[in-house]
Design a protein around this motif. Structure first.
Motif, PDB file in Angstrom:
ATOM      1  N   THR A   1       0.847  -1.190   0.000  1.00 22.97           N
ATOM      2  CA  THR A   1       0.000   0.000   0.000  1.00 22.97           C
ATOM      3  C   THR A   1       0.887   1.247   0.000  1.00 22.97           C
ATOM      4  OG1 THR A   1      -0.115   0.247   2.415  1.00 22.97           O
ATOM      5  CG2 THR A   1      -1.717  -1.264   1.386  1.00 22.97           C
TER       6      THR A   1
ATOM      7  N   GLU B   1     -10.370   5.207   0.086  1.00 25.05           N
ATOM      8  CA  GLU B   1     -10.194   4.218   1.144  1.00 25.05           C
ATOM      9  C   GLU B   1     -11.394   4.228   2.082  1.00 25.05           C
ATOM     10  OE1 GLU B   1      -7.605   6.541   4.534  1.00 25.05           O
ATOM     11  OE2 GLU B   1      -6.498   5.732   2.811  1.00 25.05           O
TER      12      GLU B   1
ATOM     13  N   VAL C   1      -7.745  -0.133   1.562  1.00 23.65           N
ATOM     14  CA  VAL C   1      -7.236   0.708   0.487  1.00 23.65           C
ATOM     15  C   VAL C   1      -7.370  -0.034  -0.838  1.00 23.65           C
ATOM     16  CG1 VAL C   1      -5.214   1.947  -0.374  1.00 23.65           C
ATOM     17  CG2 VAL C   1      -5.591   1.751   2.089  1.00 23.65           C
TER      18      VAL C   1
ATOM     19  N   VAL D   1      -6.023  -1.189  -4.030  1.00 26.73           N
ATOM     20  CA  VAL D   1      -4.650  -1.389  -4.481  1.00 26.73           C
ATOM     21  C   VAL D   1      -4.636  -2.038  -5.864  1.00 26.73           C
ATOM     22  CG1 VAL D   1      -3.725  -1.578  -2.143  1.00 26.73           C
ATOM     23  CG2 VAL D   1      -4.519  -3.645  -3.327  1.00 26.73           C
TER      24      VAL D   1
ATOM     25  N   ASP E   1      -4.748  -2.152   5.548  1.00 22.14           N
ATOM     26  CA  ASP E   1      -3.577  -1.291   5.699  1.00 22.14           C
ATOM     27  C   ASP E   1      -3.514  -0.748   7.124  1.00 22.14           C
ATOM     28  OD1 ASP E   1      -1.344   0.200   5.003  1.00 22.14           O
ATOM     29  OD2 ASP E   1      -2.526   1.895   4.279  1.00 22.14           O
TER      30      ASP E   1
END
Length: 296
Positions: free
Chosen positions: A114, A137, A146, A148, A247
């Motif tokens: 992240t 997010e 998050v 990604v 995260d």
């Protein structure tokens, strides 16, 4: 150690939500010790892969086929774990909450790089191509999720989405014999181009043959495949299936030089070892390549 932490996370989720419908399955790619099988069967079942050991590709195919074999519904969420990951005890509780709370999330990574916590070490880019545009997010029960670009072959998915994307996943299994195109696959199902123009010809940085007959042979084989995967991503621009990652991570890949930041993984490992000892299971006797796990 990996299996102990996986089972502890499953036990923690089952204890917190006895009616949550958690099914724990270990896919055994070949014989496994009787004490390992007995430990798994305190929480779930062991499914022996026919003809095992089948190797990395065979076990991956078996894992992708398990939702259909088991009769799980499109509304279920499945989490696939390779046998070299460490999980915090609350990992599957976080996954459950995210799946219930973030309807735009189709895939879930408990381990991924992240922006705030790169999984590959300080100073190493987190792997987002320039064309990737992250969705906002979301914080759920104290965990930040998050959007990604990619993760590894250890991931969670809504089963209905997984079935719709199975063509993309299978395409990501070729043409290489010894690895899967995890990064590219995740980008394609999110509608993001996996290759830059130069990559279509030479291959991604780090996987290139720069000169000689190997470069000519490799690119003759791989370039048509890369073009096909590139075009496949364009078909998903209006139907993106987003991947969200915890995260900091709530799982960690153990076969890398750098442990995911933001967690005390030594303490996580110690807790898993203590739990295994409470089950009269000695993790020192199970430090051999083992099965793949999945939890629904």
């Amino acid at each position: 150690m990996s299996l102990a932490s996986f089972l502890l996370a499953a036990r923690t989720a089952q204890a917190a939500d006895p009616n949550g419908g958690y099914d724990v399955t270990v896919l055994a790619d070949g014989p496994i010790p009787a004490d390992v099988r007995a430990l798994v069967e305190t929480l779930g079942i062991v499914v022996d892969i026919p003809g095992g050991p089948t190797g990395m590709r065979g076990s991956y195919r078996a894992a992708m086929a398990e939702p259909d074999r088991a009769g799980w519904t499109d509304e279920d969420v499945v989490y696939f774990s390779e046998d070299d990951y460490l999980h915090v005890p609350e990992a599957f509780l976080g996954l459950r909450s995210a799946a219930r709370t973030i309807p735009s999330a189709h895939y879930f990574a408990l381990y991924a790089s992240t922006p705030n916590n790169p999984a590959f070490g300080p100073g190493v880019p987190w792997g987002a191509p320039s064309a990737f545009r992250a969705a906002p997010e979301v914080v759920v029960d104290g965990i930040t999720w998050v959007n990604v670009p990619s993760t590894a072959s250890t991931f969670g998915a809504r089963i209905g989405t997984l079935r719709r994307d199975m063509g993309i996943i299978r395409q990501g299994m070729v043409p290489h014999r010894n690895r899967l195109l995890d990064h590219e696959t995740c980008l394609v199902y999110q509608g993001c181009l996996p290759y830059r123009p130069i990559d279509l010809v030479l291959g991604p940085v780090g996987n290139r043959f720069y000169s000689g007959w190997r470069a000519v042979a490799a690119n003759t084989v791989f370039t048509p495949f890369r073009v096909a995967f590139q075009l496949r991503s364009l078909t998903r621009r209006r139907d993106r299936h987003l991947l969200y990652a915890a995260d900091p991570n709530v799982a960690c890949h153990l076969e890398t030089e750098f442990m995911s930041p933001g967690r005390d993984w030594r303490a996580v490992a110690a807790r898993a070892a203590d739990w295994a000892a409470e089950q009269d299971f000695d993790i020192r006797t199970a430090m051999t390549p083992g099965p793949a796990e999945s939890v629904r």
